[in-house]
Design a protein around this motif. Structure first.
Motif, short mmCIF file in Angstrom:
data_model
loop_
_atom_site.label_atom_id
_atom_site.label_comp_id
_atom_site.label_asym_id
_atom_site.label_seq_id
_atom_site.Cartn_x
_atom_site.Cartn_y
_atom_site.Cartn_z
N ALA A 758 0.83 -1.21 0.00
CA ALA A 758 0.00 0.00 0.00
C ALA A 758 0.87 1.26 0.00
N TYR A 759 1.97 1.27 0.78
CA TYR A 759 2.90 2.41 0.77
C TYR A 759 3.46 2.62 -0.63
N ASN A 760 3.84 1.54 -1.29
CA ASN A 760 4.38 1.65 -2.65
C ASN A 760 3.35 2.24 -3.59
N GLU A 761 2.09 1.72 -3.46
CA GLU A 761 1.03 2.20 -4.34
C GLU A 761 0.78 3.70 -4.12
N LYS A 762 0.96 4.13 -2.88
CA LYS A 762 0.78 5.55 -2.54
C LYS A 762 1.96 6.39 -3.01
N GLY A 763 3.08 5.70 -3.33
CA GLY A 763 4.27 6.41 -3.79
C GLY A 763 5.28 6.67 -2.71
N ASP A 764 5.14 6.01 -1.59
CA ASP A 764 6.05 6.22 -0.46
C ASP A 764 6.96 4.99 -0.33
N GLY A 765 7.90 4.85 -1.29
CA GLY A 765 8.79 3.70 -1.30
C GLY A 765 9.69 3.63 -0.09
N ALA A 766 10.05 4.79 0.47
CA ALA A 766 10.96 4.81 1.63
C ALA A 766 10.30 4.12 2.82
N LYS A 767 9.01 4.43 3.06
CA LYS A 767 8.32 3.80 4.18
C LYS A 767 8.17 2.30 3.94
N ALA A 768 7.89 1.93 2.68
CA ALA A 768 7.76 0.51 2.35
C ALA A 768 9.07 -0.21 2.65
N SER A 769 10.20 0.41 2.26
CA SER A 769 11.50 -0.21 2.51
C SER A 769 11.78 -0.32 4.00
N ALA A 770 11.49 0.71 4.73
CA ALA A 770 11.75 0.70 6.17
C ALA A 770 10.92 -0.38 6.86
N LEU A 771 9.69 -0.51 6.44
CA LEU A 771 8.81 -1.52 7.03
C LEU A 771 9.34 -2.94 6.77
N LEU A 772 9.76 -3.17 5.52
CA LEU A 772 10.27 -4.50 5.16
C LEU A 772 11.61 -4.78 5.83
N GLU A 773 12.47 -3.75 5.94
CA GLU A 773 13.76 -3.92 6.62
C GLU A 773 13.55 -4.32 8.08
N ASP A 774 12.59 -3.69 8.72
CA ASP A 774 12.29 -4.01 10.12
C ASP A 774 11.77 -5.44 10.23
N TRP A 775 10.92 -5.82 9.29
CA TRP A 775 10.36 -7.19 9.31
C TRP A 775 11.46 -8.24 9.15
N VAL A 776 12.33 -8.04 8.17
CA VAL A 776 13.39 -9.01 7.90
C VAL A 776 14.37 -9.08 9.06
N ALA A 777 14.65 -7.95 9.67
CA ALA A 777 15.56 -7.94 10.84
C ALA A 777 14.99 -8.78 11.97
N LYS A 778 13.67 -8.73 12.16
CA LYS A 778 13.03 -9.49 13.23
C LYS A 778 12.71 -10.93 12.83
N ASN A 779 12.66 -11.18 11.50
CA ASN A 779 12.31 -12.53 10.99
C ASN A 779 13.33 -12.94 9.93
N PRO A 780 14.58 -13.15 10.34
CA PRO A 780 15.64 -13.41 9.35
C PRO A 780 15.44 -14.70 8.53
N ASP A 781 14.59 -15.62 9.02
CA ASP A 781 14.37 -16.87 8.29
C ASP A 781 13.25 -16.76 7.26
N ASP A 782 12.63 -15.59 7.18
CA ASP A 782 11.55 -15.41 6.20
C ASP A 782 12.17 -15.10 4.84
N TYR A 783 12.44 -16.14 4.08
CA TYR A 783 13.12 -15.98 2.78
C TYR A 783 12.26 -15.18 1.79
N PRO A 784 10.96 -15.53 1.62
CA PRO A 784 10.14 -14.72 0.70
C PRO A 784 10.09 -13.25 1.12
N GLY A 785 10.04 -13.00 2.44
CA GLY A 785 10.04 -11.62 2.92
C GLY A 785 11.33 -10.90 2.51
N ARG A 786 12.45 -11.61 2.60
CA ARG A 786 13.75 -11.03 2.21
C ARG A 786 13.75 -10.70 0.72
N LEU A 787 13.16 -11.56 -0.10
CA LEU A 787 13.11 -11.29 -1.54
C LEU A 787 12.22 -10.08 -1.82
#
Length: 933
Positions: A758-787
Motif C-alpha cells: 500500500a505504501y508503494n502504491e501511494k508512492g512512499d517507497g521509503a516507508k515501504a523499505s523501512a517496514l520490510l527492513e524491520d520485518w526481515v531484521a526481526k524474521n531473518p528466516d523469512d526468505y520470501p520476505g527477504r526477496l
C-alpha cells in the motif's frame, strides 16, 4: 454339450500345420514317381494310425508334385484330424475346384465347414449334389448341419434317412448319438455309438464321441480313458488333449490335467481355452495367484470367453480384488445378454465387500424372492438388505435361512441383531439366547446379548450374565471382560482396568479383553501400559489387523511416527481391505514429505476399494504436494461425489487455484462454506475473489460478513485492507492496517507485506523499505520476505542494500536461480561486471536455459565487450515470440555493437511496431535513430 460339435471328428484349435507343408519343390528327377511313392507311404502310415509319419510322407508327396490330387485329399483329412480345419477347408476346396469326383472331397469338406460352425454353407454344399448321387452322405451332412443350427427334429429325420441308406454310416451314427445325448438319453446314445464302433473299429471320431457322452453322463473316469486313447492316435490334435484335460479336471486329477494342458500350451502358447482350463486347475487346487495369471492371459486373447470371465470374477473375489470381480461378472451378464444367477450372487458378495450394499441388494432381491433357495443366499440377501436400510426385509431373509438351518448359531445371532436394531428387544434377546446356547468358542451371540443389556443400562441382568459366564467358563476371558465393560459404563475406570487385566491374565490371546485394557489404559493416560499390552498381544497374534490399528493409535499418542507407520503397514499387510489403515498410512507418508510413497499405497488400496472417499482424499493431498494438480482435482472430484465434506472440497479448491481455474475454484469454495460456514480460509478466499473481480457492492457485503464473523483474524483483516485499497485508495488501506498493527512484535506477515504494498502504491517507497527492513531484521528466516525487501530496494535504486539482502538470502537458499539472476543484474548495474558474470554462471547451473537468465547473461557479455557472444545468447533468449520486449531491445543493442546494424534496425522497428510504449521504448527509439545516422 455344445452345438458347435467342437469335438466331433476330433477337431478345432488353431494349429497352422499347413505352413509346414508348403516348402519348395525339391526338384526330384522323377517328380511323379517320388510323389506316388511318398503318397503310398503316407496311406500306409495313416491306416496304421501313425499320424505324424503320415503327415511327413504326404508333405513329401506334395513337395514332389503339388498338383497330386490324392495327396491333397489325404492332406486335407490329416489336417482336419490335427485340428487345422481352416487349412483342411482350403485344400479340399482346391480338390473340388480341380474337378475331382464329389465322393473324394464332399464328406471331409463338409466336416471342415461344420467344425467352423458354417452350418448354412455346409447345407448349401450338400444340397448342391444331385439327388441321385451320394444320397446317404448328403443326408448325413444335412443332419449334422441342422443339429448344429439347433433344429433337432429336422436333423433326426435327415440322419434316420442316412441310416436307412447305410446303417453302418459311422458319421450318421455319431450325429444321432449326439442328439440323444443332448436329450439326456445316455443309454440310447451309447447304443448308437456301439454300432458306430462295430462299423469302424478303433476310429478316433467314435472314441471321441464315446468320451463326450461319458463326460456328459458324469462319468469322467471313462471319458479320460477314451480321450487318452484318441490323443495317442492323433497326437497333433490339441482339441483331444483339451478334452482329455477337461475329463481329468472333472475326475479331480488336477495335476494330471495341468500336465496335459502344458503340452498344448507348449505347442500353442496363446490358446485361450487351454489357459482357461489351466486356470481352472489352479483354482481347484487353491492357487489363486496362478489362476489369476492364466485367466487374465486367456481373457486378453478372448475377451468374450464366458467360462473364463466367470471364473476370473470368482478368483478376483477370492484374492480380495472386489471391484475387478464386480466388473468382470457384470460384463458376463452383458456378454450373455441375460442374468446369470451364480455370477450375480458372487458379484453381490463382492459389492458387499466394497460397501455398496444398495447395489448388492438390487442384485440379490430377485435371486432370493422365492422359497427354494439356499440358506447361504438368504443370509447374503439379509446382509445386503440390512446395509440398504431395508431392515424388515433383512429380518425376513434371516427367518427363511433359519428355517433351513434352525441350529446355526451364526444365523440366529444375525437374526437377533436385526430384531434388536428394529426395536424388538425381547425377541432379539431371546434369539441371541438361543444362539448363545448353540455357539462354540466364538461367543458372538453371548457378547451381543450382553451389549444389548449394557446399552439399556440393565446392569442387574448384565452382571448376572457376566457372573454366569465366569462360572461356566472360569478359564476364559469373557466373563471378566463383561465385568470390565460394566465398570467402564459406570465410570469406574480403575475397576474396569482391573477386570480387563484379570481377563488378559486368564486368556492372553483374547482380543476383546486386550483391546479394552489398552483403551482403558489410554484413557487413564498410561500410554506405556497400553503399549505393553497391545504389543505383547501382537507378538503372538500378528495377523490381527484391528489390534495393529490400536497399536498405531498408541504410538501416535507417544508421537512415535516410525512406530505408527510400522503398525499401519502391518494392519494393511494383514488385511489389504482395511481402508482406514490405508488412508491413515497415506496421510502419514504425505505429512512426512514422502508423497510418492503415499501415492503408491493409495493406488494399491483403490484397486481393492475404488470408491473409498477417505483414501481418495488422502491421495489428493499427496498429489497436491507433488504438484500434480490435474490428477488431484480428478480424484478429489470423485471423492466429493461419493461423500461431500468441507475438507475435501477445500483440497479440491486448492487444486483449482493452482490450475488457474477461477469458475471451478469459486464453486468449490462455495461448497466448503455451505458445508462448513466457519471455514475461515474459504470465506476469505471467496471474499478476495469478489474484491478482485466483482462489483464494489458485492465486495463490501462479502468483506463485512467475513470481518464480522472473524474479528481480529489476520486473514479477514487482509481481505478488508484489499477492499479498502480498491474502493477508497491506498491511504484508507494504510490507515486500517496501521490501526491493526499496533504491536510491532506480533505483526502478522501477510498484513505487513500488504502494508508495504500500500505504501508503494501511494508512492512512499521509503516507508515501504523501512517496514520490510524491520520485518526481515526481526524474521531473518523469512526468505520470501527477504526477496520482497530486495525487490523494494531495487525499485528504490538502493542497489548496495539490495545486493546485501540478496546475498544473505542466497546463503539460505543457494539454488534459487531467480534470486541469483536478480543479484547478477544488481551487480551489473553497480558496474561489478566480473562478479555479475560469476553469479549468472551459477544461476545457469540450477535454472538451465531460462530466457531471463539468458537475457541477463547477454547483457553482461555485452558489457564485457563480447558483442558476438552476447548476440548468440540473446538470440536464444528471444526465441519465444512472447518474450518481454526488453529482451529484444538488448539483442538489438548487441547486434549494433557487433556491427550488424541493418538487423539491429529491423529488430527495433518490429519491436516498436508491436508495442511503442514498453519499458525501454524510448531507448529503442533513440538507438534506432542513431543507427539511421
Amino acid at each position: 454339450m455344445a452345438r458347435s460339435l467342437k469335438r466331433f471328428w476330433s477337431t478345432t484349435s488353431a494349429l497352422a500345420l499347413v505352413l509346414a507343408l508348403t516348402a519348395c519343390n525339391d526338384e526330384a528327377k522323377d517328380k511323379a514317381r517320388a510323389s506316388t511313392k511318398a503318397y503310398d507311404s503316407a496311406i500306409t502310415a495313416w491306416r496304421a494310425g501313425d499320424q505324424k509319419a503320415a503327415l511327413i510322407h504326404v508333405s513329401n508327396a506334395l513337395k514332389a508334385a503339388p498338383d497330386n490330387r490324392d495327396a491333397k485329399i489325404l492332406m486335407g483329412e490329416i489336417t482336419l484330424s490335427g485340428g487345422d480345419v481352416w487349412s483342411g477347408e482350403k485344400l479340399l476346396k482346391e480338390v473340388r475346384d480341380g474337378g475331382a469326383p464329389a465322393e473324394t472331397w464332399l464328406r471331409p469338406l463338409a466336416k471342415s465347414l461344420i467344425l467352423q460352425q458354417k452350418f448354412d454353407e455346409a447345407l448349401t454344399l450338400a444340397r448342391s449334389i444331385p439327388e441321385t448321387e451320394l444320397t446317404g452322405t448328403v443326408k448325413t451332412i444335412e443332419g449334422l448341419a441342422l443339429f448344429g443350427k439347433g433344429q433337432d427334429g429336422a436333423a433326426r429325420l435327415a440322419l434316420d434317412r442316412a441310416l436307412e441308406i447305410d446303417p453302418a454310416d459311422k458319421d450318421a451314427l455319431i450325429g444321432a448319438a449326439q442328439i440323444e445325448t443332448m436329450a439326456g438319453h445316455h443309454d440310447a446314445a451309447r447304443a448308437l455309438l456301439a454300432r458306430a464302433a462295430a462299423a469302424a473299429p478303433d476310429d478316433v471320431d467314435v472314441l471321441v464321441a464315446q468320451a463326450d457322452t461319458a463326460l456328459t453322463a458324469n462319468d469322467p473316469t471313462t471319458a479320460e480313458g477314451l480321450f487318452a486313447q484318441a490323443a495317442a492316435r492323433l497326437p497333433l490334435n490339441p482339441l483331444i488333449r483339451l478334452s482329455l484335460a477337461q475329463a481329468q479336471i472333472e475326475a479331480g486329477k488336477n495335476t494330471e490335467a495341468r500336465q496335459t494342458l502344458n503340452t498344448v500350451l507348449a505347442d500353442i502358447p496363446a490358446h485361450p481355452w487351454a489357459l482357461y482350463l489351466r486356470g481352472l486347475t489352479a483354482y481347484r487346487t487353491n492357487d489363486m495367484t496362478a489362476a489369476d495369471k492364466d485367466l487374465t492371459a486367456a481373457l486378453a486373447l478372448a475377451k468374450t470367453l464366458r467360462p473364463a470371465i466367470f471364473l476370473a470374477g470368482v478368483v478376483k473375489y477370492n484374492i480380495g480384488e472386489y471391484e475387478q470381480a464386480s466388473r468382470l461378472l457384470a460384463g458376463l451378464t452383458e456378454t450373455e445378454g441375460k442374468s446369470n444367477k451364480t455370477a450375480d450372487a458372487v458379484r453381490a458378495a463382492a459389492l458387499l465387500k466394497l460397501g455398496r450394499d444398495d447395489e448388492s441388494y438390487r442384485l440379490l432381491r430377485p435371486l432370493a424372492a422365492g422359497d427354494g433357495e439356499t440358506a447361504d443366499l438368504y443370509a447374503m440377501a439379509a446382509v445386503a438388505a440390512q446395509g440398504a436400510a431395508a431392515m424388515a426385509d433383512s429380518e425376513g431373509y434371516y427367518q427363511k435361512a433359519v428355517v433351513l438351518r434352525p441350529n446355526d448359531p451364526a444365523l440366529l445371532t444375525n437374526l437377533g441383531m436385526v430384531k434388536l436394531a428394529r426395536g424388538d428387544t425381547t425377541a432379539g434377546e431371546d434369539t441371541l439366547n438361543r444362539a448363545a446356547e448353540l455357539e462354540g468358542d466364538d461367543k458372538k451371540a453371548l457378547l451381543l446379548l450382553f451389549s444389548s443389556l449394557l446399552q439399556k443400562k440393565d446392569f442387574d441382568k448384565a452382571e448376572a450374565l457376566a457372573g454366569d459366564t465366569k462360572q461356566k467358563y472360569p478359564d476364559r476371558a469373557w466373563g471378566w471382560t463383561m465385568d470390565g465393560m460394566i465398570q467402564a459404563s459406570r465410570g469406574d475406570t480403575a475397576m474396569a482396568r482391573a477386570a480387563f487385566e484379570t481377563a488378559v491374565r486368564k486368556e492372553p490371546t483374547a482380543g476383546d479383553a486386550v483391546r479394552n485394557l489398552a483403551l482403558t489404559a489410554l484413557q487413564s493416560g498410561d500410554t506405556e501400559g497400553a503399549r505393553g499390552v497391545v504389543e505383547g498381544y501382537l507378538r503372538t497374534n500378528a495377523g490381527d489387523s484391528a489390534m495393529a490399528m490400536i497399536a498405531a493409535a498408541v504410538a501416535n499418542k507417544r508421537n512415535d511416527l516410525v512406530a505408527v507407520e510400522k503398525w499401519l503397514r502391518q494392519a494393511l499387510d494383514r488385511d489389504p481391505a482395511n481402508m482406514e489403515a490405508a488412508s491413515n498410512l497415506v496421510s502419514l507418508l504425505t505429512s512426512t514429505s514422502r508423497p510418492q510413497a503415499a501415492i503408491v499405497v493409495a493406488q494399491d488400496a483403490l484397486r481393492i476399494s475404488p470408491d473409498n472417499p477417505a483414501v481418495m482424499e488422502a491421495l489428493g493431498k499427496a498429489q497436491l504436494l507433488i504438484g500434480d494438480y490435474t490428477a488431484a482435482a480428478d480424484v478429489l472430484r470423485r471423492a466429493v461425489a461419493i461423500k461431500p465434506s468441507g475438507l475435501t472440497y477445500y483440497l479440491l479448491a486448492t487444486a483449482y487455484l493452482n490450475l488457474n481455474d477461477p469458475p471451478r475454484l469459486k464453486e468449490a469454495l462455495e461448497s466448503v462454506v455451505k458445508l462448513q460456514p466457519d471455514h475461515v480460509d474459504s470465506r476469505v478466499m471467496l471474499a478476495t475473489m469478489i474484491v478482485d473481480g466483482g462489483s464494489l457492492s458485492d465486495a463490501k457485503t462479502a468483506v463485512e460478513g467475513v470481518t464480522a464473523d472473524f474479528p481480529g483474524d489476520p486473514r479477514a483483516q487482509e481481505v478488508r485492507a484489499r477492499y479498502l485499497a480498491k474502493a477508497e485508495g491506498p491511504a484508507s488501506a494504510i490507515t486500517f492496517l496501521e490501526a491493526s498493527l499496533t504491536d510491532p512484535n506480533t505483526r502478522p506477515r501477510n498484513l505487513v507485506m500488504l502494508l508495504a504494498s500500500a505504501y508503494n502504491e501511494k508512492g512512499d517507497g521509503a516507508k515501504a523499505s523501512a517496514l520490510l527492513e524491520d520485518w526481515v531484521a526481526k524474521n531473518p528466516d523469512d526468505y520470501p520476505g527477504r526477496l520482497s525487501l530486495a525487490t523494494q530496494q531495487i525499485a528504490a535504486n538502493q542497489l548496495e542494500k539490495a545486493k546485501t539482502t540478496l546475498e544473505k538470502g542466497l546463503e539460505r537458499v543457494p539454488n534459487d536461480w531467480i534470486a541469483r539472476n536478480n543479484l547478477a543484474e544488481v551487480m551489473l548495474r553497480l558496474g561489478q561486471t566480473s562478479a555479475a558474470y560469476d553469479q549468472i554462471v551459477i544461476a545457469r547451473r540450477s535454472g538451465g536455459p531460462q530466457p531471463a537468465l539468458l537475457d541477463t547473461e547477454g547483457q553482461i557479455l555485452l558489457k564485457m565487450g563480447k558483442a558476438d557472444e552476447a548476440v548468440e545468447i540473446l538470440r536464444l533468449a528471444t526465441i519465444d515470440r512472447n518474450a518481454p520486449p526488453t529482451y529484444g531491445l538488448h539483442l538489438a543493442q548487441a547486434l549494433a555493437a557487433a556491427g550488424k546494424k541493418d538487423e539491429a534496425s529491423e529488430r527495433l522497428r518490429t519491436l516498436l511496431d508491436k508495442n511503442n510504449a514498453f519499458e525501454g521504448a524510448e531507448q529503442a527509439r533513440t538507438l534506432l535513430s542513431e543507427l539511421r545516422g
